[in-house]
Design an enzyme around this catalytic site. Structure first.
Site, mmCIF file in Angstrom:
data_model
loop_
_atom_site.group_PDB
_atom_site.id
_atom_site.type_symbol
_atom_site.label_atom_id
_atom_site.label_comp_id
_atom_site.label_asym_id
_atom_site.label_seq_id
_atom_site.Cartn_x
_atom_site.Cartn_y
_atom_site.Cartn_z
ATOM 1 N N GLY A 16 -6.970 1.300 56.425
ATOM 2 C CA GLY A 16 -7.333 -0.107 56.393
ATOM 3 C C GLY A 16 -6.130 -0.971 56.110
ATOM 4 N N LYS A 31 -7.642 0.403 48.909
ATOM 5 C CA LYS A 31 -7.577 1.846 49.148
ATOM 6 C C LYS A 31 -7.108 2.576 47.890
ATOM 7 C CE LYS A 31 -4.820 1.318 52.657
ATOM 8 N NZ LYS A 31 -4.820 -0.151 52.655
ATOM 9 N N GLU A 54 -3.328 -35.427 61.312
ATOM 10 C CA GLU A 54 -4.410 -34.628 60.714
ATOM 11 C C GLU A 54 -5.776 -35.125 61.171
ATOM 12 O OE1 GLU A 54 -3.833 -31.887 59.513
ATOM 13 O OE2 GLU A 54 -1.674 -32.139 59.258
HETATM 14 P P1 ADP Z 1 -4.362 -1.142 49.174
HETATM 15 O O1 ADP Z 1 -4.026 0.132 48.497
HETATM 16 O O2 ADP Z 1 -5.507 -1.025 50.123
HETATM 17 O O3 ADP Z 1 -3.210 -1.826 49.808
HETATM 18 P P2 ADP Z 1 -5.004 -1.914 46.511
HETATM 19 O O4 ADP Z 1 -6.043 -0.898 46.228
HETATM 20 O O5 ADP Z 1 -3.671 -1.647 45.937
HETATM 21 O O6 ADP Z 1 -4.884 -2.161 48.064
HETATM 22 O O7 ADP Z 1 -5.548 -3.322 46.030
HETATM 23 C C1 ADP Z 1 -4.745 -4.214 45.312
HETATM 24 C C2 ADP Z 1 -5.582 -5.008 44.341
HETATM 25 O O8 ADP Z 1 -6.474 -5.877 45.013
HETATM 26 C C3 ADP Z 1 -6.466 -4.159 43.472
HETATM 27 O O9 ADP Z 1 -5.802 -3.741 42.336
HETATM 28 C C4 ADP Z 1 -7.624 -5.090 43.145
HETATM 29 O O10 ADP Z 1 -7.290 -5.919 42.066
HETATM 30 C C5 ADP Z 1 -7.720 -5.949 44.364
HETATM 31 N N1 ADP Z 1 -8.746 -5.455 45.288
HETATM 32 C C6 ADP Z 1 -8.537 -5.052 46.547
HETATM 33 N N2 ADP Z 1 -9.689 -4.679 47.127
HETATM 34 C C7 ADP Z 1 -10.659 -4.849 46.203
HETATM 35 C C8 ADP Z 1 -12.066 -4.632 46.209
HETATM 36 N N3 ADP Z 1 -12.711 -4.161 47.289
HETATM 37 N N4 ADP Z 1 -12.755 -4.912 45.090
HETATM 38 C C9 ADP Z 1 -12.123 -5.390 44.009
HETATM 39 N N5 ADP Z 1 -10.806 -5.606 43.941
HETATM 40 C C10 ADP Z 1 -10.061 -5.350 45.022
HETATM 41 ZN ZN ZN Z 2 -1.169 -30.018 63.088
#
Ligand code: ADP
Ligand code: ZN
Ligand code: MG
Length: 627
Positions: free
Chosen positions: A225, A231, A448
């Site tokens: 994703g 993830k 705008e």
């Molecule tokens: P990825 O690994 O997919 O790039 P992360 O798991 O590191 O993303 O997500 C980064 C942060 O964004 C998480 O620590 C959380 O705070 C927030 N976040 C992302 N997705 C969610 C979700 N589905 N629910 C709650 N928080 C989320």
């Molecule tokens: Zn414009």
């Protein structure tokens, strides 16, 4: 936003820096020098002039004399005035020294020896000056090599591996739920992904439930994703829920300087996991090692290929019924080696997509739990305004809102805080002291309102919710916000055409009011977006007569930006360009006509905006309908 605490690691033996050992060795040597050498190893030897030697001989103060023919020195034992015996040494004897010495030989009071040892204890001296340094050397060498192994944590092929503990995978091990502090409740809006992973957790808890029926669990689950969709968070939640050992390692940690080390780490990781089964192994950003192998290009990458081969071999080798489940995450699934995805390896793919409207509401609420928000905050409105935002961005919006509340000295976060932070995330922070001339401000107002009016005068356009001419740090001098009321998954051709017209509306208003010579650079972003849309309509959405449903572009990376490369002949490319121009031109003309027709409203609205600087969607609609 909630800080995800770094899980605690299993305690490892403390590492001391190299400099520490050097210091110890230095101190030991200095102590030895200071303590032993003068008193134990060497006697105190007084150096005296030759003349004093003669005087002492005359005074019968000398009892023993030795001659060193090589260095032409005289060493002797004498007693000083106080009757204390001491060791003496004089420099080079003069030419008549031989004569003097033969005379001394006859003196019965003086013992004439070949050598007077100035060392007190020759054996100890030998030990300290020869054996001890060698011993210290070996010791330091040993400590040094241990330290290096720990530092590199790498592996070395061959027998050395075991003997010196080379090749340890420094995977973090999370064991109990409390250690990651993340549970499935912290992950919102990813219900399908959660379901899939819950099954894995369940299997690890009650394997017999599955084995009785004869069901086999997938060996590997790959989370794919866009960035920031949760993830890594999901994997941590699995660790929190599973209550089995959880090995977490990032793909880049396998990438080593020396060929074979990454492979050794993989071996070690699976060995550890095998010992701790049932357990979960999580490899984050697996694309770092899992890239396609036959990429050609600039030579091979032996190290990475070996690591990947080792991973593939280990995945085949372990038995999932033993209870080792492999999780991995990536945002570049198309770059992964197909061998990784084959059945028996990562045979289940869990999509962790950008959240939909409901998902966004849920994520905002999850992060809103940790901040003090006003009771009347409308999360749904925020979610509607943030179509396309990832979980990480939403978490950031909530946090920015909280920061704004603190800046303004309030105890709770209001709707306005959140709305402002949405704009901050979309368009950058407000530039309070930007200097903008009145003429420019007037032009921006018309620009705008041009966008807003064209949007409002067409059907199939998302309603305008806000128009502002407050400059932003992103460089925008103003912008018009349109927010869809519901969830949008598809866009019709009419909507796309209208959207392009709306994008050209700003420039159209400038032209209409200020004349074609006075149009500005302010439309550059509009132009870019309009062109992109028009091109996509032709090359990817199959919306032209001429090319019908032929894909003319291939998307390179579905999750990281929508960059695409043309897949057609040069003539077709030229024809595409012509059609893009036609599409944008037609939209521009449409916008211009609409504005011409409603020029009165344009003037009125632009005047109002210039005065107020920001107007809401309701104000805008009210003025439009009354005018
Ligand atoms: P990825 O690994 O997919 O790039 P992360 O798991 O590191 O993303 O997500 C980064 C942060 O964004 C998480 O620590 C959380 O705070 C927030 N976040 C992302 N997705 C969610 C979700 N589905 N629910 C709650 N928080 C989320
Ligand atoms: Zn414009
Ligand atoms: Mg991640």
């Amino acid at each position: 936003m909630k800080e995800v605490k770094e899980p605690e690691q299993k305690p490892s033996p403390p590492k001391k820096p190299l400099i520490f050992y050097y210091c110890v060795a230095l101190v030991v040597l200095m102590l030895l020098n200071a303590l032993f050498f003068p008193t134990v190893l060497e006697r105190q030897v007084y150096e005296v002039p030759y003349s004093q030697f003669l005087t002492m001989v005359d005074n019968d103060q000398v009892s023993e004399v030795a001659l060193d023919e090589d260095s032409r020195e005289i060493v002797f034992i004498g007693t000083d005035e106080n009757g204390r015996e001491g060791y003496y040494k004089t420099g080079v004897w003069p030419d008549d020294g031989q004569r003097l010495l033969s005379q001394l030989r006859e003196d019965p009071d003086i013992v004439f020896t070949a050598e007077i040892p100035t060392q007190a204890n020759p054996i100890l001296a030998f030990l300290v000056s020869w054996i001890l340094p060698i011993f210290l050397f070996v010791l330091i060498g040993q400590l040094l090599s241990r330290w290096m192994v720990k530092r590199m944590g790498g592996g070395m092929p061959g027998g050395m591996g075991n003997a010196m503990t080379f090749g340890k995978a420094n995977a973090k091990i999370y064991v109990e739920e409390a250690s990651t502090g993340v549970s499935f409740a912290d992950v919102a809006g990813q219900d399908e992904a959660k379901d899939a992973l819950m099954e894995v957790v369940d299997f690890l808890h009650e394997p017999q439930k599955y084995t009785e029926i004869g069901a086999k669990l997938p060996k590997g689950v790959l989370l794919v994703g866009p960035p920031g969709t949760g993830k890594t968070l999901l994997a941590k939640a699995v660790a929190g829920e599973a209550k089995v050992p959880f090995f977490s390692i990032s793909g880049s940690e396998f990438v080593e300087m020396f060929v074979g080390m990454g492979a050794a780490k993989v071996r070690d990781l699976f060995k550890q996991a095998g010992e701790k089964a049932p357990c979960i192994v999580f490899i984050d950003e697996i694309d770092a090692i899992g890239k396609k192998r036959d990429t050609g290009g600039y030579g091979g990458n032996d190290e990475r290929e070996q690591t990947l081969n080792q991973l593939l071999a280990e995945m085949d080798g372990f038995d999932s019924s033993k209870g080792v489940v492999l999780l991995a995450a990536t945002n570049r699934p198309e770059s992964l080696d197909p061998a990784l995805m084959r059945p028996g390896r990562f045979d289940r793919r869990v999509r962790v997509e950008l959240p939909d409207l409901q998902g966004r509401v849920a994520i905002l609420k999850v992060h809103g739990r940790h901040v003090h928000v006003d009771a009347d905050v409308d999360w749904a409105a925020i979610a509607r305004a943030t179509a396309g935002a990832s979980g990480a961005e939403l978490a950031n919006i909530v946090n920015e809102g909280a920061l704004r509340a603190v800046r303004q000295g309030r105890k709770t976060v209001t709707q306005a805080d959140l709305e402002e932070s949405v704009e901050t995330v979309i368009a950058g922070a407000q530039r309070k002291n930007a200097v903008i001339s009145p003429e420019e401000k007037k032009l921006v107002s018309y620009h705008e309102v041009g966008h807003a009016l064209v949007a409002a005068l067409q059907t199939h356009s998302a309603p305008v919710t806000k128009i502002t001419i407050i400059p932003r740090t992103s460089g925008a001098l103003g912008y018009t916000m349109q927010v869809d009321q519901g969830e949008r998954n598809l866009m019709s051709r009419a909507e796309l055409v209208n959207k392009i017209a709306t994008l050209t509306g700003g420039r159209a208003a400038e032209e209409l009011i200020f004349g074609p010579d006075n149009i500005t650079t302010g439309a550059s972003n509009d132009i870019e977006q309009a062109t992109k849309l028009a091109r996509a309509m032709i090359t990817r959405y199959g919306m032209t007569e001429q090319f019908d449903m032929v894909a003319l572009e291939t998307v390179n990376n579905q999750y990281l930006g929508d960059d695409a490369s043309l897949a057609c002949s040069a003539e077709t490319a030229a024809e595409i360009d012509r059609q893009v121009v036609d599409t944008v031109k037609a939209a521009h003309r449409k916008a211009l006509d609409l504005l011409k027709e409603h020029q009165d409203q344009l003037h009125k609205l632009a005047g109002y905006l210039l005065e107020k600087e920001t107007i809401t969607g309701e104000e805008f609609m009210a003025l439009l309908q009354n005018g």
